[in-house]
Design a protein around this motif. Structure first.
Motif, short mmCIF file in Angstrom:
data_model
loop_
_atom_site.label_atom_id
_atom_site.label_comp_id
_atom_site.label_asym_id
_atom_site.label_seq_id
_atom_site.Cartn_x
_atom_site.Cartn_y
_atom_site.Cartn_z
N ASP A 13 -71.25 8.23 89.05
CA ASP A 13 -72.53 7.80 89.62
C ASP A 13 -72.25 6.63 90.57
O ASP A 13 -71.12 6.13 90.66
N ASP A 167 -76.46 12.39 86.16
CA ASP A 167 -76.53 11.26 87.07
C ASP A 167 -78.01 11.00 87.33
O ASP A 167 -78.63 11.61 88.20
N THR A 265 -79.56 10.19 79.67
CA THR A 265 -78.20 9.92 80.11
C THR A 265 -77.56 8.77 79.35
O THR A 265 -78.22 7.77 79.01
N ARG A 267 -74.77 7.59 80.81
CA ARG A 267 -74.03 6.99 81.91
C ARG A 267 -74.79 5.76 82.43
O ARG A 267 -75.79 5.34 81.84
#
Length: 426
Positions: A13, A167, A265, A267
Motif C-alpha cells: 500500500d 489495500d 484490513t 494492513r
C-alpha cells in the motif's frame, strides 16, 4: 509450491511503499508492542503459539522483494519467525536480507512477550489484532481456558479472509486530492546523537482513571490532553533555548481510518494529522494549547478531508509515469521527499493506538502493556502510549543523549496531580 503454479505476491500500500523506500540503518520504521504477563514466559510454548498463528495471518508471513520499479511482498516459506531472548536496544532497523527475510520479530524476557513489526506490513491497529491472537494462543498452550474468538482477535480455526489483506487506501480513494502545499519547517527538537545503535527508552506508567478524570474535567480526551502536554513542553523547551527566531512546534499524530472507512484490513490504513502552534506569535499558556489541540484534532478528523488526503498518496502510487522509473532512482527521491514533507515540518511524533482490550478470560494473565516507536531519522524522541486495565503506559524513545523532553513531560503530569512511575533502559 505445486509445479507450474505461479508464486503469490501483492503490491505494497502507499504507506508500505514509503517505509520500504526510506528504511536504512539511520532510521527504523519498526514499532514494538509488549505484554507483561503475571507469570514467567515459556519460550517453547510461545514458539508453538507463533507457529500456530502464522498461517492465519498471511499478511505478516511475507518477505519484501525489490522489483525493477517497486518493492513488493511475497509469501515467506523460510523457517521462522523464531522467538528470541530480548535485546537491550529494541526496534533495530530492518535488513531485508537478514533473519530469513522475516519482517516481524518475537522476543521474550522474564514475564514480557514483545512483537516488533516493520511498518510496511501493518499499522498499530492491524498489529494489535495479530499480537492479541498470538497471546491468546500462548495462554492456551500454557493450559489456560482462553477462547479462540473474541474482540479484536481472529479465529485460528477459520481460513484467512481476502478482506484482511485489502489495500483500503485504494478501495476508498476519491476523485479529489487535498493540496496543502509545503508546510513550514518546525522546531526540530533534536539533541546530541548517541553512538550507533544506542536507543534510549523511557517509560512512564500512570493510573488511567486519574488521567481520564484530569482530561475529562478539562473537556478533552486523553489523547488530546497528552498531545497538548507534549506541544506545551516543546514550546517551553524552544523558548528556554532562546533562538534568534522561534519556529512552529508541530506533532505528527497518526489517525486510524477504520472508524470512518469500514475495513477488515490488517494492513496500513492511517493518515497523519498535524497540530501546530507558532510561539513566535506570543505567549501560549497550557489552557490555550489544550483548547487549540482539542478543536484542531476534531476538525482534522473530517471524513471528506481525510479521504482527499490519502487519495493524493494513491494517485502517486498509481501514476503511470512514476511507475516506469526504476526503483533505485525512486528511492532517493522518496527519501528526500520524506525528509522535506515528513521530517522538517514536525517536532515529534505522538501516537496512541488506544486501549488493548482482550476477552475477560485473558485479563488475569496480563499485567500491563507497553509500546515503543523505532528510531527517528534525526536524534529526537518519539512518544507513544497504550492503555490496559487501569494503567496507561507512555514511552519516549530516541537516539539523543538529552532527556529534557521526557523529563519535562512527566513532571508536567505530576504537577497536574497525576502520579507517574518512570523506568528506563538508560
Amino acid at each position: 509450491m505445486p509445479k507450474g503454479k505461479k508464486p503469490e505476491w501483492y503490491t505494497l500500500d502507499n504507506a508500505g511503499i514509503l517505509y520500504s523506500a526510506i528504511q536504512k540503518e539511520e532510521y527504523s520504521a519498526v514499532y514494538r508492542f509488549s505484554a507483561v504477563l503475571t507469570e514467567p514466559v515459556d519460550p517453547e510454548a510461545l514458539q508453538r503459539a507463533v507457529d500456530e498463528c502464522m498461517p492465519r495471518f498471511p499478511g505478516f508471513a511475507v518477505r519484501i522483494k525489490r522489483g525493477a520499479f517497486w518493492y513488493y511482498l511475497e509469501p515467506n516459506d523460510a523457517p521462522g519467525p523464531f522467538v528470541k531472548p530480548d535485546i537491550a536496544n529494541p526496534c533495530q532497523p530492518v535488513r531485508f536480507q537478514e533473519d530469513n527475510g522475516w519482517l516481524i520479530r518475537f522476543y521474550y524476557y522474564e514475564k514480557r512477550i514483545s512483537l516488533e513489526v516493520f511498518h510496511a506490513l501493518s499499522d498499530g491497529a492491524g498489529a494489535m489484532v495479530f499480537f492479541r491472537t498470538v497471546l491468546a494462543a500462548y495462554l492456551r498452550e500454557m493450559g489456560h481456558d482462553v477462547p479462540y474468538a473474541g474482540p479484536g482477535m481472529l479465529d485460528l480455526r477459520e481460513p484467512p479472509l481476502k478482506e484482511e489483506r485489502e489495500d483500503a487506501y485504494a478501495r476508498y480513494a476519491g476523485k479529489r486530492t487535498l493540496r496543502g502545499g509545503m508546510k513550514k519547517k518546525a522546531y526540530p527538537n533534536t539533541g546530541t546523537p548517541e553512538p550507533f545503535y544506542t536507543f534510549n527508552v523511557t517509560m512512564g506508567f500512570v493510573p488511567l482513571d486519574k488521567l481520564r478524570q484530569t482530561a475529562g474535567d478539562l473537556g478533552v480526551t486523553v489523547t488530546e490532553y497528552l498531545a497538548a502536554v507534549f506541544l506545551k513542553v516543546l514550546i517551553d523547551k524552544q523558548r528556554r533555548e532562546n533562538p534568534v527566531r522561534e519556529r512552529p512546534v508541530a506533532l505528527a499524530i497518526p489517525v486510524n481510518l477504520r472508524p470512518w472507512f469500514p475495513s477488515a484490513t490488517l494492513r496500513n490504513f492511517i493518515i497523519t494529522i498535524r497540530p501546530c502552534i507558532d510561539p513566535s506569535l506570543g505567549e501560549y499558556p497550557f489552557e490555550d494549547v489544550l483548547n487549540y489541540t482539542h478543536h484542531y484534532m476534531r476538525m482534522a478528523q473530517d471524513r471528506a478531508q481525510m479521504r482527499a488526503a490519502f487519495t493524493g498518496n494513491v494517485r502517486f502510487q498509481t501514476n503511470k509515469l512514476l511507475g516506469i522509473i526504476p526503483v533505485f532512482l525512486k528511492n532517493p527521491i522518496m527519501a528526500l521527499s520524506y525528509r522535506l514533507a515528513g521530517v522538517r515540518p514536525y517536532s515529534g511524533t505522538y501516537t496512541n493506538p488506544g486501549a488493548f482490550r482482550v476477552p475477560h478470560e485473558m485479563r488475569p494473565h496480563i499485567s500491563h502493556m507497553e509500546v515503543i516507536l523505532g528510531q527517528a531519522t534525526v536524534p529526537r524522541p518519539h512518544c507513544a502510549s497504550i492503555s490496559y486495565g487501569n494503567t496507561m503506559e507512555i514511552t519516549f524513545a530516541g537516539t539523543q543523549k538529552e532527556t529534557d523532553t521526557e523529563r519535562d513531560f512527566f513532571r508536567f503530569l505530576v504537577k497536574a496531580g497525576i502520579p507517574v512511575k518512570v523506568v528506563s533502559n538508560r
